[in-house]
Design a protein around this motif. Structure first.
Motif, mmCIF file in Angstrom:
data_model
loop_
_atom_site.group_PDB
_atom_site.id
_atom_site.type_symbol
_atom_site.label_atom_id
_atom_site.label_comp_id
_atom_site.label_asym_id
_atom_site.label_seq_id
_atom_site.Cartn_x
_atom_site.Cartn_y
_atom_site.Cartn_z
ATOM 1 N N ARG A 191 0.824 -1.209 0.000
ATOM 2 C CA ARG A 191 0.000 0.000 0.000
ATOM 3 C C ARG A 191 0.856 1.256 0.000
ATOM 4 O O ARG A 191 0.540 2.247 -0.684
ATOM 5 C CB ARG A 191 -0.931 0.011 1.210
ATOM 6 N N ASP A 192 1.960 1.254 0.738
ATOM 7 C CA ASP A 192 2.853 2.412 0.765
ATOM 8 C C ASP A 192 3.397 2.704 -0.634
ATOM 9 O O ASP A 192 3.378 3.854 -1.097
ATOM 10 C CB ASP A 192 4.015 2.172 1.727
ATOM 11 N N TYR A 193 3.917 1.667 -1.280
ATOM 12 C CA TYR A 193 4.471 1.874 -2.621
ATOM 13 C C TYR A 193 3.398 2.377 -3.580
ATOM 14 O O TYR A 193 3.637 3.274 -4.403
ATOM 15 C CB TYR A 193 5.067 0.567 -3.156
ATOM 16 N N LEU A 194 2.189 1.819 -3.478
ATOM 17 C CA LEU A 194 1.128 2.214 -4.397
ATOM 18 C C LEU A 194 0.550 3.580 -4.038
ATOM 19 O O LEU A 194 -0.004 4.266 -4.900
ATOM 20 C CB LEU A 194 0.043 1.145 -4.428
ATOM 21 N N THR A 195 0.701 4.001 -2.777
ATOM 22 C CA THR A 195 0.341 5.375 -2.419
ATOM 23 C C THR A 195 1.207 6.361 -3.192
ATOM 24 O O THR A 195 0.726 7.391 -3.688
ATOM 25 C CB THR A 195 0.495 5.598 -0.903
ATOM 26 N N ALA A 196 2.499 6.040 -3.318
ATOM 27 C CA ALA A 196 3.392 6.884 -4.127
ATOM 28 C C ALA A 196 2.943 6.890 -5.583
ATOM 29 O O ALA A 196 2.962 7.939 -6.248
ATOM 30 C CB ALA A 196 4.828 6.374 -4.006
ATOM 31 N N ALA A 197 2.530 5.752 -6.085
ATOM 32 C CA ALA A 197 2.074 5.663 -7.478
ATOM 33 C C ALA A 197 0.852 6.538 -7.704
ATOM 34 O O ALA A 197 0.778 7.297 -8.682
ATOM 35 C CB ALA A 197 1.763 4.203 -7.835
ATOM 36 N N VAL A 198 -0.117 6.457 -6.792
ATOM 37 C CA VAL A 198 -1.349 7.235 -6.939
ATOM 38 C C VAL A 198 -1.057 8.728 -6.862
ATOM 39 O O VAL A 198 -1.571 9.527 -7.656
ATOM 40 C CB VAL A 198 -2.365 6.826 -5.849
ATOM 41 N N ALA A 199 -0.208 9.133 -5.932
ATOM 42 C CA ALA A 199 0.091 10.556 -5.753
ATOM 43 C C ALA A 199 0.729 11.162 -6.993
ATOM 44 O O ALA A 199 0.524 12.348 -7.299
ATOM 45 C CB ALA A 199 1.000 10.746 -4.542
ATOM 46 N N MET A 200 1.486 10.370 -7.750
ATOM 47 C CA MET A 200 2.182 10.907 -8.920
ATOM 48 C C MET A 200 1.237 11.282 -10.056
ATOM 49 O O MET A 200 1.645 11.923 -11.020
ATOM 50 C CB MET A 200 3.222 9.910 -9.418
ATOM 51 N N SER A 201 -0.041 10.914 -9.924
ATOM 52 C CA SER A 201 -1.010 11.346 -10.931
ATOM 53 C C SER A 201 -1.394 12.811 -10.756
ATOM 54 O O SER A 201 -2.041 13.407 -11.630
ATOM 55 C CB SER A 201 -2.263 10.471 -10.866
#
Length: 278
Positions: A174-184
């Motif tokens: 979830r932490d790694y994918l939080t970074a992914a989502v924020a980059m949008s």
């Protein structure tokens, strides 16, 4: 090809040996790496060439480049497995790449040159099967963590995650994918760009490889482009191109993908990041 100008390395670039059979593309490659990213000829240009394949094939390709570059070539070698030959030395025996503690020779013999492009692509490929299902569930959780109405805080949270990862903190999917989502979010990305330098790009590139390898198909474009930017600034041109190729297939018109495409197409050196960042 190692391009030197004013006695400093300006750019390292590589192309497929098979390009030597397509003169127009070979000439375009030569023009790209012998001019700066604004189209002006590089001053005091010198070039060193290295061809990696069997000795005959590599020799033919390197000589084709030599013919186009002329006296600007200060040296050329061909490398086959762990042996090398100066391109114009048909008499002397082969040299051997050093073993032991030589970091440079280990990089040449066993590093990115020896790794296949497909292996590199596989290391950041989208999750499949059960892992894809797991990452989709983690992605839903990550969406709840990113507050779109506060993109600055979302970006700062990504910077914090990068720092925690570097300090050795175990991060969740979830932490790694939080970074992914924020980059949008454009503003969130700006917070990451603000802290980005060449040393930090090299430091945090593995973090972004972890992020992109967890990001499910269909939502990877932005993360691929961000990882490609980190790879470019870190001097990892092959990884940049692997990211760029997949990102272009997904959405070639996305602004960050277009910029990365221009960087690759114009042979912009990583040193230009400081100017682009401003």
């Amino acid at each position: 090809m190692v391009v030197v100008t004013r006695k400093s390395v300006y750019l390292t670039a590589r192309c497929d040996i098979a390009l030597s059979d397509r003169p127009e593309e070979y000439d375009r490659f030569v023009r790209t790496v012998t001019h700066d990213w604004q189209g002006s000829p590089l001053p005091q240009l010198q070039v060193f060439l290295a061809g990696y394949s069997d000795r005959v094939t590599a020799g033919q390709a390197v000589r084709a480049l030599q013919a186009r570059l002329g006296p600007q070539v200060i040296g050329a070698v061909v490398v086959e497995h762990d042996r090398w030959w100066m391109i114009d030395d048909d008499v002397g025996g082969p040299g051997r790449l050093l073993r032991g503690d030589s970091r440079v020779s280990r990089h040449v013999a066993y590093g990115p040159v020896a790794a296949s492009r497909s292996d590199l692509a596989a290391s950041i490929a989208a999750p499949t099967g059960q892992r894809e299902d797991d990452m989709l569930r983690a992605l839903v959780d990550a969406l709840d963590q990113v507050k779109e109405d506060d993109p600055v805080q979302a970006g700062l949270a990504v910077v914090d995650l990068m720092g925690s990862w570097h300090d050795g903190t175990a991060l969740s999917d979830r932490d790694y994918l939080t970074a992914a989502v924020a980059m949008s979010l454009d503003v969130a990305r700006n917070e990451v760009w603000k802290v980005l330098s060449a040393p930090k790009a090299r430091q945090y590139l593995p973090f972004w490889k972890e992020v992109v390898s967890r990001t499910p198909r269909g939502v990877r474009t932005v993360v691929l482009a961000v990882t490609g930017m980190f790879a470019w600034i870190a001097g990892e041109g092959v990884l940049m191109n692997v990211c760029l190729e997949e990102a272009k297939q997904a959405d070639s018109e996305y602004p960050l993908v277009r910029m990365l495409s221009q960087i690759a197409g114009c042979g912009v050196p990583p040193s230009a990041w400081a100017e682009l960042k401003r």
